[in-house]
Scaffold this motif. Structure first.
Motif, PDB file in Angstrom:
ATOM      1  N   UNK A  59      38.416 -13.925  19.045  1.00  0.00           N
ATOM      2  CA  UNK A  59      38.034 -13.002  17.962  1.00  0.00           C
ATOM      3  C   UNK A  59      37.520 -11.684  18.533  1.00  0.00           C
ATOM      4  N   UNK A  60      37.648 -10.606  17.756  1.00  0.00           N
ATOM      5  CA  UNK A  60      36.985  -9.366  18.172  1.00  0.00           C
ATOM      6  C   UNK A  60      35.642  -9.215  17.461  1.00  0.00           C
ATOM      7  N   UNK A  61      35.579  -9.637  16.190  1.00  0.00           N
ATOM      8  CA  UNK A  61      34.321  -9.545  15.441  1.00  0.00           C
ATOM      9  C   UNK A  61      33.971 -10.945  14.919  1.00  0.00           C
ATOM     10  N   UNK A  62      32.739 -11.373  15.176  1.00  0.00           N
ATOM     11  CA  UNK A  62      32.342 -12.712  14.715  1.00  0.00           C
ATOM     12  C   UNK A  62      31.099 -12.597  13.827  1.00  0.00           C
ATOM     13  N   UNK A  65      20.120  -9.325  19.873  1.00  0.00           N
ATOM     14  CA  UNK A  65      21.341  -9.234  20.683  1.00  0.00           C
ATOM     15  C   UNK A  65      22.595  -8.973  19.837  1.00  0.00           C
ATOM     16  N   UNK A  66      22.432  -9.020  18.514  1.00  0.00           N
ATOM     17  CA  UNK A  66      23.598  -8.779  17.657  1.00  0.00           C
ATOM     18  C   UNK A  66      24.043  -7.320  17.736  1.00  0.00           C
ATOM     19  N   UNK A  67      25.330  -7.085  17.482  1.00  0.00           N
ATOM     20  CA  UNK A  67      25.781  -5.695  17.331  1.00  0.00           C
ATOM     21  C   UNK A  67      25.184  -5.167  16.025  1.00  0.00           C
ATOM     22  N   UNK A  84      31.723  -9.744  25.262  1.00  0.00           N
ATOM     23  CA  UNK A  84      32.259  -8.483  24.747  1.00  0.00           C
ATOM     24  C   UNK A  84      32.591  -8.539  23.256  1.00  0.00           C
ATOM     25  N   UNK A  85      32.127  -9.611  22.596  1.00  0.00           N
ATOM     26  CA  UNK A  85      32.400  -9.711  21.160  1.00  0.00           C
ATOM     27  C   UNK A  85      31.453  -8.803  20.380  1.00  0.00           C
TER      28      UNK A  85
END
Ligand code: ATP
Ligand code: MG
Length: 250
Positions: free
Chosen positions: A152-155, A189-191, A172-173
């Motif tokens: 996945x790119x976005x989780x 730690x979340x984007x 790198x997600x």
């Protein structure tokens, strides 16, 4: 036991009932009860409502999900029993699989959760047959699906454990965490951390995704701009400010 709708704490008591029933049915781990209690305490400190920084985070998260190449929604016992309909709806809107991803993984709980999601018309379920690992995690916590979380790119990881949220970030997600605790490692730690209660946050996120996807004028560059303008550290400190403001006004 059934909670009367007239009770002033109906919604909160109803959620407790769902979590307890979920545990009795083998969907929720015992530790899920404790995690829920920790969340309730933080919700009190924000007046049990979605604060403006959470509303802004939800908008940025929706833009990130709407522009994702391969979004995946990670599901655990608590999230499934509290918000199954909304998760299934979001999965359909995004064309994103629901990957069952458990901290306390047992094959039995995975099977029960798969059945529970199927009963609620989920069609895109992963997690029963993990065939890859998240690097840097030990034992079963590392297990994931090559076709899901691994690629996945976005989780979207509602209520993720901090360690795993960090391991996903290290891969790198881009991660979107929903967590009532702005101090948790998961939030930090979340984007994008949406510091809000799950049953408020998921419908708000779905509404934002629906709106952003429905805007024909919205270009990929517009979505990137919304995401790019979001600063997770700043948003967390805004939430803490809001919470202190609320507490000092009491
Ligand atoms: P860290 O992220 O610092 O490593 P942790 O993930 O180990 O902490 P847990 O108690 O396992 O901490 O995680 C549960 C988190 O989920 C808590 O921070 C709690 O605030 C949050 N939580 C529980 N129920 C809900 C809910 N219904 N909505 C939103 N967040 C919730
Ligand atoms: Mg956490």
């Amino acid at each position: 036991m059934s909670v009367p709708e007239s009770h002033p704490r109906y919604h909160s008591l109803k959620m407790r009932e769902l979590i307890i029933e979920g545990m009795e049915k083998g969907l929720v781990a015992k530790a899920g009860l404790i995690a829920h209690g920790r969340g309730e305490a933080f919700d009190y400190m924000m007046g049990e409502k979605s604060l403006p920084p959470a509303i802004r985070a939800s908008r940025a998260a929706a833009a990130m999900l709407a522009s994702a190449q391969k979004p995946v929604i990670s599901v655990n016992g608590n999230t499934a029993v509290l918000a199954v309909r909304e998760l299934v709806e979001l999965s359909g809107l995004l064309g994103a699989p629901l990957e069952i991803n458990l901290f306390y993984r047992t094959e039995e709980r995975i099977a029960r959760l798969t059945e529970f999601l199927e009963e609620h018309s989920a069609s895109n379920i992963l997690g029963a047959e993990p065939d890859n690992k998240i690097p840097g995690l030990d034992h079963d916590r590392a297990l994931c699906c090559a076709d899901g979380i691994y690629s996945a790119d976005v989780i979207l990881v509602p209520l993720e454990d901090g360690d795993r949220a960090k391991a996903l970030a290290d891969m790198g997600k881009m991660t979107i965490v929903i967590d009532l605790n702005p101090l948790s490692r998961s939030s930090k730690t979340a984007t994008i951390a949406i510091v809000d209660e799950l049953t408020r946050a998921i419908p708000m996120l779905a509404a934002n995704v629906r709106e952003l996807k429905g805007l024909s004028s919205q270009s990929p560059a517009d979505l990137d701009k919304i995401v790019g303008e979001f600063d997770n550290q700043k948003n967390l400190s805004d939430i803490i400010q809001e919470m202190s403001g609320y507490l000092s006004s009491i």
